[in-house]
Design an enzyme around this catalytic site. Structure first.
Site, short mmCIF file in Angstrom:
data_model
loop_
_atom_site.label_atom_id
_atom_site.label_comp_id
_atom_site.label_asym_id
_atom_site.label_seq_id
_atom_site.Cartn_x
_atom_site.Cartn_y
_atom_site.Cartn_z
N HIS A 140 0.96 -1.35 -0.13
CA HIS A 140 -0.03 0.08 -0.06
C HIS A 140 0.90 1.36 0.02
CE1 HIS A 140 -3.75 2.45 1.15
NE2 HIS A 140 -3.00 3.31 1.58
N CYS A 141 0.63 1.90 -1.08
CA CYS A 141 1.39 3.50 -1.35
C CYS A 141 0.97 4.22 -0.57
CB CYS A 141 1.72 3.52 -2.38
SG CYS A 141 2.80 5.03 -2.76
N VAL A 142 1.49 4.76 0.78
CA VAL A 142 0.81 6.32 1.18
C VAL A 142 1.29 7.67 -0.05
CG1 VAL A 142 1.05 5.35 3.65
CG2 VAL A 142 2.69 7.21 2.39
N ASN A 145 -1.81 7.47 -2.37
CA ASN A 145 -2.96 6.66 -1.27
C ASN A 145 -3.42 5.61 -2.00
OD1 ASN A 145 -4.85 7.42 0.64
ND2 ASN A 145 -5.77 8.19 -0.37
N ASN A 146 -2.94 4.41 -2.31
CA ASN A 146 -3.97 3.93 -2.58
C ASN A 146 -2.71 2.47 -3.13
OD1 ASN A 146 -5.89 1.91 -5.07
ND2 ASN A 146 -5.46 2.43 -6.17
#
Length: 302
Positions: A140-142, A145-146
């Site tokens: 999950h890549c902050v 945001n996905n």
């Protein structure tokens, strides 16, 4: 535990809520920070570096290259953040289960996700940020945001590549400008008077200090984009390695607990389990799988 006796209980509770909000739930904070950093870098580049380089007759295409990379990066960012990463639903579960075989080590058949109440397909993982299982889950890549999964991995790879190239290009142009300033001023052949009143030849440290005092924002930006280029470049190489070997970040991390062998074997209880990546199909096919996944998600029935 020691600090718990000093810090008030209400402050501890508020800190835990803030940390949970930042690092354990979906939040646009890092997206806003991402946009703010890009705006700050390009604001400084446009306001000072571009103008100075134009006066020094740098080639226009070279000066416009960061803007072209920015346009591509923004496009990849939007696609990556808005695309369906591979959300597993009841309607597409049956087809996604058939895509990858269970390797018997990292992915076991019959494991049910307690949140989604569905059997986990091979190479999938439940994302605690998004509260859903994702097909071929990477991480999950902050910053976007996905989740990064089977169907937006290509956008993430291009986003990372253009971001790295953009930072490197700005660093090269800025460094070239400062070098040009030094050469035109003939500063390296000059001298200065130190604190003891003695005349000394110009050294690199003095030169850097002089440039920082003359162009503080430009030198600070150069240091930032150089650091960014090194960090992003290393991460980009790591993601390229994962793509070439048909692994995800999740699988790479989990596989560190096992040894490697040319064969996948489940050893007796007195010997450890040996792991072999069974999903790799060769460099070309592995890359093709990133940019053209084996299947597409079935549209959710209306």
């Amino acid at each position: 535990q020691v600090l718990s006796f000093v810090i008030p209980t209400q402050l501890q509770s508020a800190t835990r809520r803030v940390l949970h909000r930042l690092f354990h739930t979906r939040s646009c904070l890092f997206v806003v920070l991402h946009v703010a950093l890009q705006a700050a870098v390009f604001g400084e580049y446009t306001w000072e570096v571009f103008v100075y380089c134009w006066e020094l007759q740098f080639h226009l295409l070279l000066l416009l290259l960061p803007y072209l990379l920015l346009a591509g990066n923004v496009g990849c960012f939007i696609l990556c953040s808005r695309a369906n990463p591979g959300i597993i639903t009841k309607s597409n579960h049956a087809s996604l289960v058939k895509i990858y075989a269970y390797d018997g080590v990292l992915f076991q058949k019959g494991i049910v996700c307690p949140t989604c109440n569905m059997e986990k397909p091979a190479r999938s993982k439940h994302c605690s940020f998004c509260s859903m299982c994702v097909h071929r889950f990477d991480h999950h890549c902050v910053w976007v945001n996905n989740c990064i999964g089977a169907f937006n991995a290509k956008y993430f790879f291009l986003y990372l590549f253009t971001l790295t190239a953009m930072a490197a290009t700005i660093a090269i142009i800025t460094a070239a400008f400062l070098i040009q300033v030094v050469l035109l001023s003939n500063m390296m052949r000059g001298s200065y008077i130190d604190d003891q009143g003695q005349e000394r030849a110009v050294e690199i440290l003095f030169l850097i200090q002089h440039l920082f005092l003359t162009f503080p924002r430009i030198v600070f930006m150069l240091g930032f984009v150089i650091l960014l280029t090194l960090v992003l470049g290393a991460y980009c190489c790591f993601n390229l390695y994962l793509a070439l070997t048909n692994q995800t970040s999740n699988e790479w991390y989990k596989s560190r607990r096992y040894g490697w062998s040319h064969h996948l074997t489940l050893q007796p209880h007195d010997r450890r389990v040996v792991y072999k990546n069974t999903y790799s199909k060769g460099v070309w096919m592995n890359l093709k799988e990133i940019f053209k996944p084996p299947t597409v998600l079935e549209r959710k029935k209306k």
